[in-house]
Scaffold this motif. Structure first.
Motif, mmCIF file in Angstrom:
data_model
loop_
_atom_site.group_PDB
_atom_site.id
_atom_site.type_symbol
_atom_site.label_atom_id
_atom_site.label_comp_id
_atom_site.label_asym_id
_atom_site.label_seq_id
_atom_site.Cartn_x
_atom_site.Cartn_y
_atom_site.Cartn_z
ATOM 1 N N ASN A 9 -2.806 17.637 59.569
ATOM 2 C CA ASN A 9 -1.671 16.716 59.691
ATOM 3 C C ASN A 9 -0.639 16.920 58.589
ATOM 4 O O ASN A 9 0.557 17.102 58.848
ATOM 5 N N GLY A 10 -1.106 16.896 57.372
ATOM 6 C CA GLY A 10 -0.197 17.040 56.236
ATOM 7 C C GLY A 10 0.444 18.411 56.179
ATOM 8 O O GLY A 10 1.629 18.542 55.826
ATOM 9 N N PHE A 11 -0.323 19.460 56.529
ATOM 10 C CA PHE A 11 0.202 20.826 56.493
ATOM 11 C C PHE A 11 1.348 21.000 57.491
ATOM 12 O O PHE A 11 2.393 21.583 57.160
ATOM 13 N N ILE A 12 1.172 20.502 58.700
ATOM 14 C CA ILE A 12 2.221 20.634 59.715
ATOM 15 C C ILE A 12 3.467 19.866 59.302
ATOM 16 O O ILE A 12 4.596 20.369 59.393
ATOM 17 N N ASP A 13 3.290 18.644 58.815
ATOM 18 C CA ASP A 13 4.430 17.832 58.406
ATOM 19 C C ASP A 13 5.182 18.475 57.240
ATOM 20 O O ASP A 13 6.424 18.585 57.269
ATOM 21 N N SER A 14 4.448 18.921 56.218
ATOM 22 C CA SER A 14 5.106 19.526 55.056
ATOM 23 C C SER A 14 5.785 20.840 55.425
ATOM 24 O O SER A 14 6.837 21.180 54.864
ATOM 25 N N SER A 15 5.216 21.580 56.371
ATOM 26 C CA SER A 15 5.833 22.832 56.820
ATOM 27 C C SER A 15 7.181 22.566 57.478
ATOM 28 O O SER A 15 8.155 23.301 57.244
ATOM 29 N N PHE A 16 7.267 21.528 58.289
ATOM 30 C CA PHE A 16 8.542 21.169 58.921
ATOM 31 C C PHE A 16 9.557 20.718 57.872
ATOM 32 O O PHE A 16 10.755 21.039 57.970
ATOM 33 N N ARG A 17 9.099 20.005 56.862
ATOM 34 C CA ARG A 17 10.029 19.548 55.818
ATOM 35 C C ARG A 17 10.534 20.721 54.988
ATOM 36 O O ARG A 17 11.675 20.714 54.512
ATOM 37 N N THR A 18 9.688 21.745 54.840
ATOM 38 C CA THR A 18 10.081 22.926 54.071
ATOM 39 C C THR A 18 11.005 23.837 54.867
ATOM 40 O O THR A 18 12.038 24.302 54.358
ATOM 41 N N GLU A 32 14.271 15.872 56.045
ATOM 42 C CA GLU A 32 14.436 14.593 56.740
ATOM 43 C C GLU A 32 14.443 14.786 58.252
ATOM 44 O O GLU A 32 15.121 14.077 58.985
ATOM 45 N N TYR A 33 13.672 15.752 58.725
ATOM 46 C CA TYR A 33 13.648 16.048 60.155
ATOM 47 C C TYR A 33 13.207 14.858 60.989
ATOM 48 O O TYR A 33 13.583 14.721 62.167
ATOM 49 N N ASP A 34 12.413 13.978 60.392
ATOM 50 C CA ASP A 34 11.864 12.850 61.145
ATOM 51 C C ASP A 34 12.826 11.660 61.234
ATOM 52 O O ASP A 34 12.481 10.635 61.830
ATOM 53 N N LEU A 35 14.013 11.785 60.660
ATOM 54 C CA LEU A 35 14.991 10.686 60.693
ATOM 55 C C LEU A 35 16.031 10.855 61.790
ATOM 56 O O LEU A 35 17.042 10.155 61.796
ATOM 57 N N ILE A 36 15.793 11.751 62.713
ATOM 58 C CA ILE A 36 16.763 12.044 63.764
ATOM 59 C C ILE A 36 17.100 10.815 64.603
ATOM 60 O O ILE A 36 18.226 10.659 65.092
ATOM 61 N N PHE A 37 16.145 9.908 64.779
ATOM 62 C CA PHE A 37 16.386 8.674 65.550
ATOM 63 C C PHE A 37 16.451 7.439 64.652
ATOM 64 O O PHE A 37 16.393 6.312 65.128
ATOM 65 N N GLY A 38 16.524 7.661 63.341
ATOM 66 C CA GLY A 38 16.606 6.547 62.409
ATOM 67 C C GLY A 38 15.297 6.274 61.694
ATOM 68 O O GLY A 38 14.228 6.740 62.102
ATOM 69 N N GLN A 39 15.394 5.488 60.628
ATOM 70 C CA GLN A 39 14.241 5.203 59.784
ATOM 71 C C GLN A 39 13.120 4.494 60.542
ATOM 72 O O GLN A 39 11.944 4.733 60.315
ATOM 73 N N LEU A 58 7.249 8.182 64.537
ATOM 74 C CA LEU A 58 7.088 8.677 65.914
ATOM 75 C C LEU A 58 7.500 10.136 66.011
ATOM 76 O O LEU A 58 6.851 10.932 66.709
ATOM 77 N N VAL A 59 8.575 10.501 65.308
ATOM 78 C CA VAL A 59 9.057 11.887 65.340
ATOM 79 C C VAL A 59 8.058 12.808 64.647
ATOM 80 O O VAL A 59 7.643 13.831 65.211
ATOM 81 N N SER A 60 7.666 12.464 63.421
ATOM 82 C CA SER A 60 6.712 13.316 62.703
ATOM 83 C C SER A 60 5.371 13.341 63.434
ATOM 84 O O SER A 60 4.704 14.387 63.518
ATOM 85 N N GLY A 61 4.971 12.208 63.999
ATOM 86 C CA GLY A 61 3.716 12.158 64.745
ATOM 87 C C GLY A 61 3.748 13.035 65.979
ATOM 88 O O GLY A 61 2.765 13.724 66.285
ATOM 89 N N PHE A 62 4.872 13.019 66.680
ATOM 90 C CA PHE A 62 4.995 13.860 67.866
ATOM 91 C C PHE A 62 4.902 15.332 67.501
ATOM 92 O O PHE A 62 4.222 16.113 68.187
ATOM 93 N N VAL A 63 5.565 15.727 66.436
ATOM 94 C CA VAL A 63 5.536 17.125 65.997
ATOM 95 C C VAL A 63 4.113 17.533 65.632
ATOM 96 O O VAL A 63 3.626 18.592 66.055
ATOM 97 N N ILE A 64 3.448 16.701 64.845
ATOM 98 C CA ILE A 64 2.076 17.014 64.427
ATOM 99 C C ILE A 64 1.152 17.110 65.631
ATOM 100 O O ILE A 64 0.390 18.077 65.781
ATOM 101 N N LEU A 65 1.218 16.114 66.518
ATOM 102 C CA LEU A 65 0.323 16.085 67.672
ATOM 103 C C LEU A 65 0.605 17.246 68.618
ATOM 104 O O LEU A 65 -0.330 17.852 69.168
#
Length: 395
Positions: A343-352, A357-364, A369-376
């Motif tokens: 979970n953490g590896f996928i999220d940090s890879s997207f941030r890198t 702030e890739y997960d803020l596309i639809f707001g705070q 939901l955005v980061s969760g969708f990407v990870i899942l």
């Protein structure tokens, strides 16, 4: 056809149900609770948040059914596993060797995953894998017995476990509640006879204050913050026995209607017994210490879910509807490990590589939901690749 060429047909509903259970666990990355906090006036997100969290003590949410459903399915799958090994002319001794090895792997894998990022091994035995591992040899032994013996064993296990709690003295007026990590006026405390199953003042808590301190620890064990305990593996075995009985019904059924009818009758009896125990104050429905009433209540839900998946996937032949779930369900151990490590590896890879702030596309409010969708999504793609390559992790 010789025994070596025979195979045990795979039941799609078992894989689909297992995949559904694992998906619920993996979907924790959506963190509906965060969305509900950001949108406090939304009943919709409040509902989803409740069912993605554990109830404080008495009661049940959808999330509470993950562990008992997974344990139940271990029992359901056992008759098929034993039949498959028998067809391969595997000796009973070889089966027992595999059983003990599987049990130890589950126990140590559970401890390993709970010890990640810790400074020393975290010897704890209340998670899903270790609980199953502790009870699995007993389940396997019962797999050779007839149904009557299995029902009697279930009754003895639940009665003895309940009696252990009932005979444990309640805290006295001078009890130091700080030792239990719970306030004396905690609103979820039970009263009367049911108080024998209160959080961290019960038989299982006393056992862990002795047992867990036999292992090296940074500080002496005093209590589990959630009230979970090692001894829950005993009634968890009861859940697996319910699965074993149901699995035998499913495997040996002469007709789909016959299995569904028997399973639904069983479901009704389990629900009624659990609710009667709870409403009369004899035994509350508490998942965290796996009370006997919880074993029956969650077992009823697991049976009902299996019937629903069986009717759609196997009776109606709608297996293709459940492809996403089957991909997960056929590699449940891989899914479990992936969910606890990547979970953490996928999220940090997207941030890198994409945006910090890739997960803020639809707001705070919706960032989880955005980061969760990407990870899942990426975890499912890994499992789908393994499925297509026929790479299945088995213990």
């Amino acid at each position: 056809m010789t025994p070596k060429t025979q195979t045990v047909q795979r039941v799609a509903s078992i894989d689909a149900f297992r995949g559904f259970v694992m998906l619920l666990m993996m979907a924790e990355v959506f963190e509906f609770g965060r969305v509900a906090e950001a949108l406090p006036n939304s009943a919709f997100w409040s509902f989803l948040s409740f069912h993605q969290s554990h109830v404080p003590w008495v009661g049940c949410s959808l999330h509470d059914l993950i562990q008992p459903s997974f344990s139940f399915l271990v029992g359901v799958a056992l008759p098929y596993s034993m039949a498959s090994r028998a067809m391969k002319a595997q000796s009973k001794r070889a089966m027992w060797f595999h059983t003990i090895r599987r049990s130890l792997i589950l126990i140590f894998l559970g401890i390993f995953l709970r010890s990640m990022y810790a400074e020393q091994t975290n010897f704890t035995f209340e998670d899903t894998l270790t609980q199953i591992g502790l009870g699995y040899p007993f389940l396997f032994a019962l797999g050779f017995r007839n149904e009557k013996t299995q029902w009697i064993s279930l009754a003895i296990i639940l009665f003895a476990y309940g009696l252990l709690f009932a005979l444990t003295p309640l805290p006295g007026p001078d009890f130091d509640w700080q030792e239990a990590g719970v306030a004396a006026d905690w609103p979820n405390h039970l009263q009367g006879f049911a108080a024998h199953w209160n959080k961290n003042t019960n038989a299982a808590w006393l056992f862990d204050r002795w047992f867990l301190n036999l292992f090296p620890r940074e500080t002496p064990f005093q209590y589990n913050g959630g009230g979970y305990s090692t001894l829950s593996f005993i009634p968890t075995l009861g859940t697996m026995i319910l699965g074993l009985i149901t699995g035998k019904w499913l495997k040996n059924t002469a007709s789909s209607a016959g299995f569904i009818r028997k399973a639904l009758i069983s479901t009704g009896i389990l629900f009624a017994t659990a609710l009667l125990l709870s409403l009369t104050g004899i035994n509350p429905i508490v998942k965290r210490i796996w009370t006997p009433a919880w074993t029956l209540f969650s077992g009823a839900w697991a049976t009902l879910f299996l019937v629903a998946f069986y009717y759609l996937a196997d009776v109606k032949q709608l297996k293709r509807w459940f492809y996403v779930l089957i991909v997960i369900g056929m590699n449940s151990i891989a899914a479990y490990v992936i969910a606890h490590t990547l979970n953490g590896f996928i999220d940090s890879s997207f941030r890198t590589h994409i945006s910090g702030e890739y997960d803020l596309i639809f707001g705070q409010a919706y960032h989880s939901l955005v980061s969760g969708f990407v990870i899942l999504l990426f975890e499912w793609l890994i499992l789908n690749w393994m499925y297509k390559k026929k790479l299945f992790i088995k213990i």
